[in-house]
Design an enzyme around this catalytic site. Structure first.
Site, short mmCIF file in Angstrom:
data_model
loop_
_atom_site.label_atom_id
_atom_site.label_comp_id
_atom_site.label_asym_id
_atom_site.label_seq_id
_atom_site.Cartn_x
_atom_site.Cartn_y
_atom_site.Cartn_z
N HIS A 290 0.86 -1.18 0.00
CA HIS A 290 0.00 0.00 0.00
C HIS A 290 0.90 1.23 0.00
O HIS A 290 2.01 1.21 0.52
CB HIS A 290 -0.87 -0.03 1.26
N ASP B 105 2.81 -4.63 7.74
CA ASP B 105 1.52 -3.95 7.63
C ASP B 105 0.44 -5.02 7.71
O ASP B 105 0.23 -5.78 6.77
CB ASP B 105 1.46 -3.20 6.30
N GLN C 269 -4.74 -5.66 6.52
CA GLN C 269 -5.64 -6.58 5.83
C GLN C 269 -5.58 -7.99 6.40
O GLN C 269 -6.28 -8.89 5.90
CB GLN C 269 -5.31 -6.61 4.34
N LYS D 240 -10.81 -1.46 9.64
CA LYS D 240 -10.83 -2.63 8.77
C LYS D 240 -11.14 -3.92 9.54
O LYS D 240 -11.23 -5.00 8.95
CB LYS D 240 -9.51 -2.76 8.01
N CYS E 53 -4.68 2.46 -3.84
CA CYS E 53 -3.46 2.94 -3.19
C CYS E 53 -2.34 1.90 -3.29
O CYS E 53 -1.57 1.70 -2.33
CB CYS E 53 -3.71 3.32 -1.74
#
Length: 414
Positions: free
Chosen positions: A130, A207, A210, A233, A372
């Site tokens: 991202h 990260d 997700q 999220k 993104c």
């Protein structure tokens, strides 16, 4: 055998927790929400917890001596313990509340990166990151003359681990990689990547925005140095996120922002003495209601059982993939055998924007654009895709309605 192996997610009950799913749009069309990778919907328990804060204990935290301040502080710090347990961190001191994944990465870049990276050092970033895990490092590279190197992926959207091993030279100080790609859905082998990074005396920042809504995350089993994610999220509110960092790293790092809450003493004569972890990284009045809401979202996930959610969503992904591949001219971008949460696709002769706008008229909410993640889309030769993403509240029937709507829309645009 797990106690959950013979259980199934009760999706009817799950959907009852999300009042927005009863909405009808464009007059009287039922909403089919397939955009959870951008922002998941929020259960009533989270909404009620945030409302209760404002209705009953609205106060600033940590320094007040009255009852409301005590109760608000206890609720806020209770959420920190819930986060610690949720990702199996060792200490609550290792949990820093931020505004989201983006701010958490910027905190690491501007605190650890700006003080531990020097000209000539290398940072490895995967092609599927991202922008939030690319741009802060590009800005730092301009300031410090460090070098960014890119870990490629193959035609299925699987990271090239041989290339990764080759890139892990003596100048590498940090590896930045997403746990799950927001554009492809690919699940990356982060534990193996962490092991290899540590063998080369490099740190790893993961990260997890997700990943945490879809699978159990154990930062100690992964051996992550930094792990970041966002509340919105994972069924929580917007405006709140988490930076996990190993205690020794966070202790050594200087504050990124200055102000109230992150200090012990301030004087013109002797300067500032900063607060202990985690507070030295939480300047100013925090998003108190949002942190409380995040804690309640974790409660909801725990009660619903992550194992059941993971298994249910994998069934949804399999069903959606099978149905979508029956659509004439449709190509899925990213065919990794290990995927979670999202399917990106393009259709011959149809622009993603047109599909997104028209399918919305039929009540189906999907995401279109570059997500993104422009570098990885260019890797696959496209500028934009459509993305259908799934959560615990979605059903196979919704997927069938989505594919039917997609086929109907394609007759209009091709």
């Amino acid at each position: 055998m797990s106690a959950l192996d013979n259980l199934m997610l009760d999706v009817v009950r799950v959907r009852e927790d999300f009042p927005i799913l009863e909405r009808r749009v464009h007059g009287d069309v039922p909403l089919i929400y397939l955009d959870s990778a951008a922002t998941s919907q929020t259960p009533t328990a989270v909404i009620d917890a945030m409302s209760a804060y404002y209705r009953t204990i609205n106060s600033n935290i940590h320094r007040g001596l009255h009852s409301l301040a005590d109760e608000a502080t206890a609720a806020y710090e209770g959420s920190r313990e819930k986060v610690r347990n949720f990702i199996n961190a060792r200490l609550t001191r290792e949990i820093i509340f931020t505004r989201g994944t983006t701010e958490a990465i910027n905190l690491v870049a501007n605190s650890w990166g700006a003080n531990w990276l020097n000209a000539g050092d290398e940072v490895l970033i995967s092609v599927m990151e991202h922008h939030a895990n690319i741009v802060p490092w590009q800005l730092l590279a301009e300031r410090l003359d460090i070098t960014l190197k890119v870990i490629p992926c193959d035609d299925d959207g699987v990271l090239d681990m041989n290339a990764y091993r080759d890139l892990l030279g003596e100048k590498v100080r940090l590896v930045c990689v997403n746990h799950v790609s927001n554009a492809l859905g690919s699940i990356n082998p982060v534990a193996e990547m962490a092991r290899l990074a540590h063998e080369h005396d490099a740190l790893i920042l993961i990260d997890g925005a997700q990943a945490v809504p879809h699978q159990q995350v154990d930062v100690r089993a992964i051996d992550a140095d930094f792990y970041v994610f966002s509340g919105h999220k994972m069924y929580g509110p917007t405006g709140v996120g988490v930076l996990y960092g190993k205690e020794a790293l966070l202790e050594a790092m200087p504050p990124w922002q200055g102000g109230g809450e992150m200090i012990r003493t301030v004087s013109f004569e002797n300067g500032t003495l900063f607060a202990d972890l985690p507070y030295k990284f939480e300047a100013g009045t925090p998003a108190i209601a949002e942190v409380i809401g995040l804690g309640k979202a974790i409660d909801w996930l725990d009660c619903t059982h992550m194992g059941l959610i993971t298994r249910w969503e994998q069934q949804l992904m399999t069903h959606a993939t099978e149905r979508m591949l029956q659509v004439d001219g449709l190509r899925i971008i990213g065919s990794s055998p290990n995927k979670a949460g999202a399917i990106s696709f393009v259709v011959d002769g149809a622009h993603a924007q047109d599909i997104g706008l028209l399918i919305d008229q039929l009540g189906v909410a999907i995401r279109t654009g570059h997500h993104c993640a422009q570098p990885v889309l260019r890797r696959f030769g496209v500028d934009a895709t459509c993305r259908a993403s799934f959560a615990a509240y979605n059903t196979p029937e919704e997927i069938d309605l989505f594919v039917d709507a997609l086929e109907r829309v394609l007759t209009m645009v091709r």
